[in-house]
Design an enzyme around this catalytic site. Sequence first.
Site, mmCIF file in Angstrom:
data_model
loop_
_atom_site.group_PDB
_atom_site.id
_atom_site.type_symbol
_atom_site.label_atom_id
_atom_site.label_comp_id
_atom_site.label_asym_id
_atom_site.label_seq_id
_atom_site.Cartn_x
_atom_site.Cartn_y
_atom_site.Cartn_z
ATOM 1 N N ASN A 1 0.863 -1.174 0.000
ATOM 2 C CA ASN A 1 0.000 0.000 0.000
ATOM 3 C C ASN A 1 0.903 1.229 0.000
ATOM 4 O O ASN A 1 1.460 1.594 1.032
ATOM 5 C CB ASN A 1 -0.911 -0.009 1.233
ATOM 6 C CG ASN A 1 -1.821 1.204 1.293
ATOM 7 O OD1 ASN A 1 -1.945 1.949 0.322
ATOM 8 N ND2 ASN A 1 -2.460 1.407 2.430
ATOM 9 N N LYS B 1 0.152 4.255 -0.330
ATOM 10 C CA LYS B 1 -0.495 5.427 0.254
ATOM 11 C C LYS B 1 -0.237 6.659 -0.625
ATOM 12 O O LYS B 1 -0.168 6.540 -1.848
ATOM 13 C CB LYS B 1 -0.053 5.604 1.709
ATOM 14 C CG LYS B 1 -0.289 4.334 2.545
ATOM 15 C CD LYS B 1 -0.090 4.531 4.015
ATOM 16 C CE LYS B 1 -0.348 3.235 4.754
ATOM 17 N NZ LYS B 1 -0.253 3.404 6.218
ATOM 18 N N HIS C 1 -9.562 0.751 4.972
ATOM 19 C CA HIS C 1 -8.292 0.988 5.659
ATOM 20 C C HIS C 1 -8.523 1.918 6.848
ATOM 21 O O HIS C 1 -9.355 2.814 6.807
ATOM 22 C CB HIS C 1 -7.276 1.601 4.685
ATOM 23 C CG HIS C 1 -5.885 1.611 5.218
ATOM 24 N ND1 HIS C 1 -5.434 2.563 6.103
ATOM 25 C CD2 HIS C 1 -4.837 0.765 4.999
ATOM 26 C CE1 HIS C 1 -4.167 2.312 6.406
ATOM 27 N NE2 HIS C 1 -3.784 1.229 5.760
ATOM 28 N N GLU D 1 -7.013 4.361 7.976
ATOM 29 C CA GLU D 1 -6.870 5.797 7.698
ATOM 30 C C GLU D 1 -8.126 6.350 7.039
ATOM 31 O O GLU D 1 -8.521 7.495 7.288
ATOM 32 C CB GLU D 1 -5.629 6.027 6.830
ATOM 33 C CG GLU D 1 -4.338 5.740 7.587
ATOM 34 C CD GLU D 1 -3.145 5.476 6.690
ATOM 35 O OE1 GLU D 1 -2.071 5.193 7.245
ATOM 36 O OE2 GLU D 1 -3.280 5.530 5.443
ATOM 37 N N GLU E 1 -5.321 -5.263 10.398
ATOM 38 C CA GLU E 1 -4.335 -4.238 10.705
ATOM 39 C C GLU E 1 -4.574 -3.693 12.110
ATOM 40 O O GLU E 1 -5.537 -2.955 12.328
ATOM 41 C CB GLU E 1 -4.373 -3.115 9.666
ATOM 42 C CG GLU E 1 -5.777 -2.653 9.267
ATOM 43 C CD GLU E 1 -5.753 -1.354 8.480
ATOM 44 O OE1 GLU E 1 -4.721 -1.030 7.899
ATOM 45 O OE2 GLU E 1 -6.788 -0.664 8.478
ATOM 46 N N GLY F 1 2.626 2.474 11.224
ATOM 47 C CA GLY F 1 3.471 3.651 11.207
ATOM 48 C C GLY F 1 4.060 4.017 12.553
ATOM 49 O O GLY F 1 4.676 5.071 12.700
ATOM 50 N N SER G 1 3.155 -2.740 10.400
ATOM 51 C CA SER G 1 4.617 -2.607 10.496
ATOM 52 C C SER G 1 5.336 -3.927 10.227
ATOM 53 O O SER G 1 6.249 -4.323 10.957
ATOM 54 C CB SER G 1 5.023 -2.050 11.873
ATOM 55 O OG SER G 1 4.533 -0.745 12.043
#
Length: 251
Positions: free
Chosen positions: A9, A11, A96, A98, A168, A174, A214
């Site tokens: 991904n 991003k 996702h 985010e 996830e 991150g 990660s």
Amino acid sequence: MRRTIVAGNWKMNTTPAQGVELLEGVAAIKGEAKASVELIVGVPFTHICAVGKAAQGTGIAIAAQNCADHAKGAYTGEVSAEMLASMGVEYVILGHSERREYYGETSETLNKKIELVYQNGMSPIYCIGEKQQEREANRQNEVCRAQIQEVVFNLTPEQFEKLIIAYEPVWAIGTGLTATDDQAQEIHHYIRQVLAEKFGEQAASKCPILYGGSCKPSNAKGLFEKADVDGGLIGGASLNAQDFVGIAKAF
């Protein structure tokens, strides 16, 4: 045997030219990984044509990172599933963390998007997972169950056969934090049990469940050795060809 998949991904990173260079770098060394490991790259909308062209003949599939929740119309700035399919996109990343956190995506929205993805012949990579405070409260199972029941349980058996799930842990994206191998296995196994409640054990046993927090070459092997971890949805490490293929080599 379930599919083994390493999906990147990207991003909101790279220009289209940089994306082509990255794709070509991955393609040049992908032979170092087992041929059975499927590689997917989730690229920005602006990159789909150029990176898709570079990916032709490499065996690397292209994913979009999102799509609109309407088929067409007066939705300025949106990109429809039909548009993506017309450009050769095979997968769409949906749900996702985010998108849920920053853009307020709900299960209602995601149900619309996932249906449009299927209608246009693509497959969703559906993301689920808990936030740090939910993990600390030991609510990870409850959160993942709700995210599955509210969306995945609405699929037909035929649609479910084409689904990829990405677990996830939001607290590990991150941050440098990673779920332990045993933590990942525990929740992946639980997710598969929940899927079996709706679609049966045989169908659930075939659904690829990727780990997305990660993951990097240094920890991928331990994660991928677990019985219910079928690969990874890779963020930062997918922006480096050596690291991305290094993760694929962990199988």
